[in-house]
Design a protein around this motif. Sequence first.
Motif, PDB file in Angstrom:
ATOM      1  N   VAL A 144      -5.352  -1.930  -3.517  1.00 44.02           N
ATOM      2  CA  VAL A 144      -6.521  -2.446  -2.816  1.00 44.02           C
ATOM      3  C   VAL A 144      -7.790  -2.048  -3.561  1.00 44.02           C
ATOM      4  O   VAL A 144      -8.651  -2.882  -3.857  1.00 44.02           O
ATOM      5  CB  VAL A 144      -6.592  -1.905  -1.374  1.00 44.02           C
ATOM      6  CG1 VAL A 144      -7.749  -2.530  -0.623  1.00 44.02           C
ATOM      7  CG2 VAL A 144      -5.285  -2.155  -0.668  1.00 44.02           C
ATOM      8  N   ALA A 159     -11.847   5.233   3.998  1.00 38.49           N
ATOM      9  CA  ALA A 159     -10.916   4.797   5.031  1.00 38.49           C
ATOM     10  C   ALA A 159      -9.560   5.463   4.816  1.00 38.49           C
ATOM     11  O   ALA A 159      -8.912   5.917   5.761  1.00 38.49           O
ATOM     12  CB  ALA A 159     -10.770   3.281   5.023  1.00 38.49           C
ATOM     13  N   ILE A 163      -7.499   7.699   7.447  1.00 37.80           N
ATOM     14  CA  ILE A 163      -6.140   7.345   7.855  1.00 37.80           C
ATOM     15  C   ILE A 163      -5.212   8.545   7.663  1.00 37.80           C
ATOM     16  O   ILE A 163      -4.496   8.948   8.587  1.00 37.80           O
ATOM     17  CB  ILE A 163      -5.612   6.153   7.024  1.00 37.80           C
ATOM     18  CG1 ILE A 163      -6.387   4.877   7.357  1.00 37.80           C
ATOM     19  CG2 ILE A 163      -4.130   5.935   7.281  1.00 37.80           C
ATOM     20  CD1 ILE A 163      -6.003   3.690   6.509  1.00 37.80           C
ATOM     21  N   SER A 166      -5.898  11.367  10.042  1.00 37.67           N
ATOM     22  CA  SER A 166      -5.513  11.109  11.423  1.00 37.67           C
ATOM     23  C   SER A 166      -3.985  11.123  11.578  1.00 37.67           C
ATOM     24  O   SER A 166      -3.473  11.504  12.628  1.00 37.67           O
ATOM     25  CB  SER A 166      -6.181   9.821  11.906  1.00 37.67           C
ATOM     26  OG  SER A 166      -5.276   8.859  12.266  1.00 37.67           O
ATOM     27  N   ASN A 170      -2.064  13.537  14.196  1.00 38.68           N
ATOM     28  CA  ASN A 170      -1.366  12.953  15.336  1.00 38.68           C
ATOM     29  C   ASN A 170       0.148  12.909  15.213  1.00 38.68           C
ATOM     30  O   ASN A 170       0.831  12.774  16.212  1.00 38.68           O
ATOM     31  CB  ASN A 170      -1.895  11.536  15.587  1.00 38.68           C
ATOM     32  CG  ASN A 170      -3.304  11.580  16.103  1.00 38.68           C
ATOM     33  OD1 ASN A 170      -3.550  12.112  17.171  1.00 38.68           O
ATOM     34  ND2 ASN A 170      -4.242  11.070  15.327  1.00 38.68           N
TER      35      ASN A 170
ATOM     36  N   GLY B 266      -3.391   8.330  19.562  1.00 35.59           N
ATOM     37  CA  GLY B 266      -4.061   9.039  18.482  1.00 35.59           C
ATOM     38  C   GLY B 266      -4.061   8.278  17.172  1.00 35.59           C
ATOM     39  O   GLY B 266      -4.880   8.538  16.295  1.00 35.59           O
ATOM     40  N   PHE B 267      -3.109   7.354  17.032  1.00 37.94           N
ATOM     41  CA  PHE B 267      -3.024   6.618  15.775  1.00 37.94           C
ATOM     42  C   PHE B 267      -3.981   5.435  15.716  1.00 37.94           C
ATOM     43  O   PHE B 267      -3.987   4.685  14.757  1.00 37.94           O
ATOM     44  CB  PHE B 267      -1.596   6.130  15.534  1.00 37.94           C
ATOM     45  CG  PHE B 267      -0.661   7.247  15.198  1.00 37.94           C
ATOM     46  CD1 PHE B 267      -0.724   7.874  13.975  1.00 37.94           C
ATOM     47  CD2 PHE B 267       0.267   7.694  16.125  1.00 37.94           C
ATOM     48  CE1 PHE B 267       0.125   8.911  13.658  1.00 37.94           C
ATOM     49  CE2 PHE B 267       1.114   8.742  15.821  1.00 37.94           C
ATOM     50  CZ  PHE B 267       1.048   9.349  14.592  1.00 37.94           C
ATOM     51  N   GLU B 269      -7.143   5.201  15.276  1.00 34.11           N
ATOM     52  CA  GLU B 269      -8.046   5.279  14.119  1.00 34.11           C
ATOM     53  C   GLU B 269      -7.336   4.817  12.844  1.00 34.11           C
ATOM     54  O   GLU B 269      -7.813   3.953  12.117  1.00 34.11           O
ATOM     55  CB  GLU B 269      -8.496   6.729  13.960  1.00 34.11           C
ATOM     56  CG  GLU B 269      -9.799   6.862  13.275  1.00 34.11           C
ATOM     57  CD  GLU B 269     -10.933   7.028  14.281  1.00 34.11           C
ATOM     58  OE1 GLU B 269     -11.746   7.897  14.053  1.00 34.11           O
ATOM     59  OE2 GLU B 269     -10.971   6.306  15.287  1.00 34.11           O
ATOM     60  N   ALA B 270      -6.160   5.427  12.609  1.00 34.45           N
ATOM     61  CA  ALA B 270      -5.417   5.124  11.382  1.00 34.45           C
ATOM     62  C   ALA B 270      -5.082   3.640  11.313  1.00 34.45           C
ATOM     63  O   ALA B 270      -5.246   2.996  10.278  1.00 34.45           O
ATOM     64  CB  ALA B 270      -4.147   5.957  11.327  1.00 34.45           C
ATOM     65  N   TYR B 273      -8.193   1.332  10.567  1.00 30.12           N
ATOM     66  CA  TYR B 273      -8.540   1.302   9.149  1.00 30.12           C
ATOM     67  C   TYR B 273      -7.466   0.595   8.342  1.00 30.12           C
ATOM     68  O   TYR B 273      -7.759  -0.095   7.362  1.00 30.12           O
ATOM     69  CB  TYR B 273      -8.783   2.719   8.639  1.00 30.12           C
ATOM     70  CG  TYR B 273     -10.088   3.290   9.115  1.00 30.12           C
ATOM     71  CD1 TYR B 273     -11.281   2.852   8.569  1.00 30.12           C
ATOM     72  CD2 TYR B 273     -10.144   4.246  10.116  1.00 30.12           C
ATOM     73  CE1 TYR B 273     -12.492   3.363   9.011  1.00 30.12           C
ATOM     74  CE2 TYR B 273     -11.340   4.756  10.563  1.00 30.12           C
ATOM     75  CZ  TYR B 273     -12.514   4.312  10.012  1.00 30.12           C
ATOM     76  OH  TYR B 273     -13.700   4.809  10.447  1.00 30.12           O
ATOM     77  N   GLY B 274      -6.201   0.779   8.753  1.00 25.34           N
ATOM     78  CA  GLY B 274      -5.111   0.109   8.054  1.00 25.34           C
ATOM     79  C   GLY B 274      -5.257  -1.405   8.110  1.00 25.34           C
ATOM     80  O   GLY B 274      -5.118  -2.103   7.102  1.00 25.34           O
ATOM     81  N   VAL B 277      -8.019  -2.508   5.777  1.00 27.14           N
ATOM     82  CA  VAL B 277      -7.637  -2.501   4.363  1.00 27.14           C
ATOM     83  C   VAL B 277      -6.776  -3.728   4.071  1.00 27.14           C
ATOM     84  O   VAL B 277      -6.935  -4.391   3.034  1.00 27.14           O
ATOM     85  CB  VAL B 277      -6.888  -1.196   4.021  1.00 27.14           C
ATOM     86  CG1 VAL B 277      -6.309  -1.264   2.630  1.00 27.14           C
ATOM     87  CG2 VAL B 277      -7.845  -0.017   4.126  1.00 27.14           C
TER      88      VAL B 277
END
Lengths: 362, 299
Positions: A144, A159, A163, A166, A170, B266-267, B269-270, B273-274, B277
């Motif tokens: 990317v 980002a 990722i 997080s 989590n 909780g995921f 956020e991840a 952004y994923g 992208v």
Amino acid sequence: MAHMEISASTSTAVATPSGPAKPVLRSLLGGLVTALPVLAIGLLILAFAPAYYTHLALAAFVNLIVVVGLQVFMGNGNIANLGHSAFVGIGAYGVAVLATPPAMKKLSIPDAPFGLADIALDPLTAALCALLAVGVVAAASGKVISRLSGVAATIVSLALLIIVHSVFLNWTDLFKGNQAFFGIPKVVGLPGIMAAAVVVIVLARLFKDSRWGLQLRASAQSPQAAAAVGVDAKRLRLVAWILSALICGLAGILYAYFAGTISPKLFYFQQIFMTLAMLILGGMATVTGAVTGVIVLSVGLEFIRSIESGVSIGGIQLPQLLGLSGVALGVVIVLSMAFRPSGICGRHELDEQLARFFRRAR
Amino acid sequence: MDYLFQQLLNALAFGAEYSLVALGLAVVFSIMGLVNFAHGEIIGVSAYSVFLAAALGLTSPLVAVLLAVGAAALAAVAFERVAFRPVRYAPTTTGLLTAFGVSIVVQNLFMLLISPKPQSVSILNGLNQMWFFGPFAVSSLQVLELVVAALAIVGLVLFLNRSTLGLAIRAASRDFATVRLMGIRANRVIATAFAISGALAGIAAVFIIARRGSVTPDLGFGLVLKAFVACVIGGFGSLAGAAVGGMLLGFIEVGLLVALPQQYGGFKEALTYGIIVALLLYRPEGLLGRRAELGDKEA
């Protein structure tokens, strides 16, 4: 573009006094010269310093490896990378999950998926597997990042950091979340990290002087001109990104192996700020700059931290000044950018500067 | 039905906030190519001004709102004068890193001079009430956020299209050199852009304070990261792109919150952004961005 010509002409001039040396050999020697101060400082600490300073030095050497890794992508590609700590974290957590003895894991991550709670690899195999994981994530994210232009690439690197952080926070079954992950075998000491730092410095220098490094630097300075002579900038950015990530991952692995305990917040903005300030202060165009920045700021920050925790001067106890080191880091970045954007070292490596100095002296 | 309506409103309110902040970033970027990482600290300055004024005895919420917007606009202009002017003609990376440095300095100054801990600010809590429309209970804050954001965007569009300075700003985003040849002073255009960007951040700050009831040193930092992402989705430097990107981000976040089971919350956020992208893989120049052809002015 002018920089390019100047640096190219000086590096050919450097070669002439000692005859037609092979370019690879010259970079190798140059890298070793750059690593010399690091080696000297390391050996001095190893021989004379008390245990407290050894620990500081270990942390500084890990930072050094991270900053050199950062230089590989930022210095050659001229794209700000704010996500490199993600790779440091993946390296560290990789070995934490793979190499920690099962007895320890029973306490910390009993519910780990894929039966990971019951296995423990030897440290070297674990490190290789962790590097593989770093490589896979780097290849995917690099796909990317290498396609995007400057600003967007920087934001995507951020980002990525968020990722990965997080996921550490989590996925508690595997990474223990916010709590510290302890019990990682402590198998690396100062000599091991020093050796790794020297190897990494030489590697970064070899890459910079290689055909790929030269083409990447050219395409960073003038995308059109480089594209016109057939340079595939995207592929080169990808290569630099992966190499940079692997070096950062190695730093994380070494950190985990000497500290024995890690937590997600170690690999987040705090580390990004610090390593970025180091690279910018030293000068991101050269490996020498990376090394210089780490040495200067490591010493400077230690001094500031001692003030930060509240010192007494002439009998007057100063209060704690939380945030002082952060202010200092930011000020270093802002002032360097305003007054000396090329950093302390500018465009020339240490060996090139020395060669110029001696030629002038003769 | 009630639940869906509530979530729709949530998405719109989040989206409005991201759009406000993203627009502020885009106004500055489109003119001088500065990636303003210190935008979050403009929100921070605004919030801490309200905190200090309240601590000194200010009680009127209206004055607090005006103070928040004014302080933010002033802070933005001051940042430009002190930190960004020396690197105005430098490459994008230099400006980006300078802004990053400013952000670190200001964040740590809040910590050093005020406190690393959250400070309670209750002066704007009155904005956060429950309103009842027939069967629906809605948060006044969300409705206000949506309305005010819409008004601010309309105001911005009017300013850019109807005033001379607005025209100069739009022209400057295309070709600054020619704008200066026409006799417009560069400093004025840039200061105005920063003031607008700051005012938008100040409006966002009002809603943040009203919602959280407290201020922290990293108050704006996380929000600005998201606003950057909104800008990138929309196409960096495009104003419409920033507004659309912000809204889209709000919808993605709330959509994930609804779709994800509780234990995986909780995921969010991840995953957000994923998704972004992945979107960029499909359109590297963003949704409304212009593909730069070789030979165009380098972005």
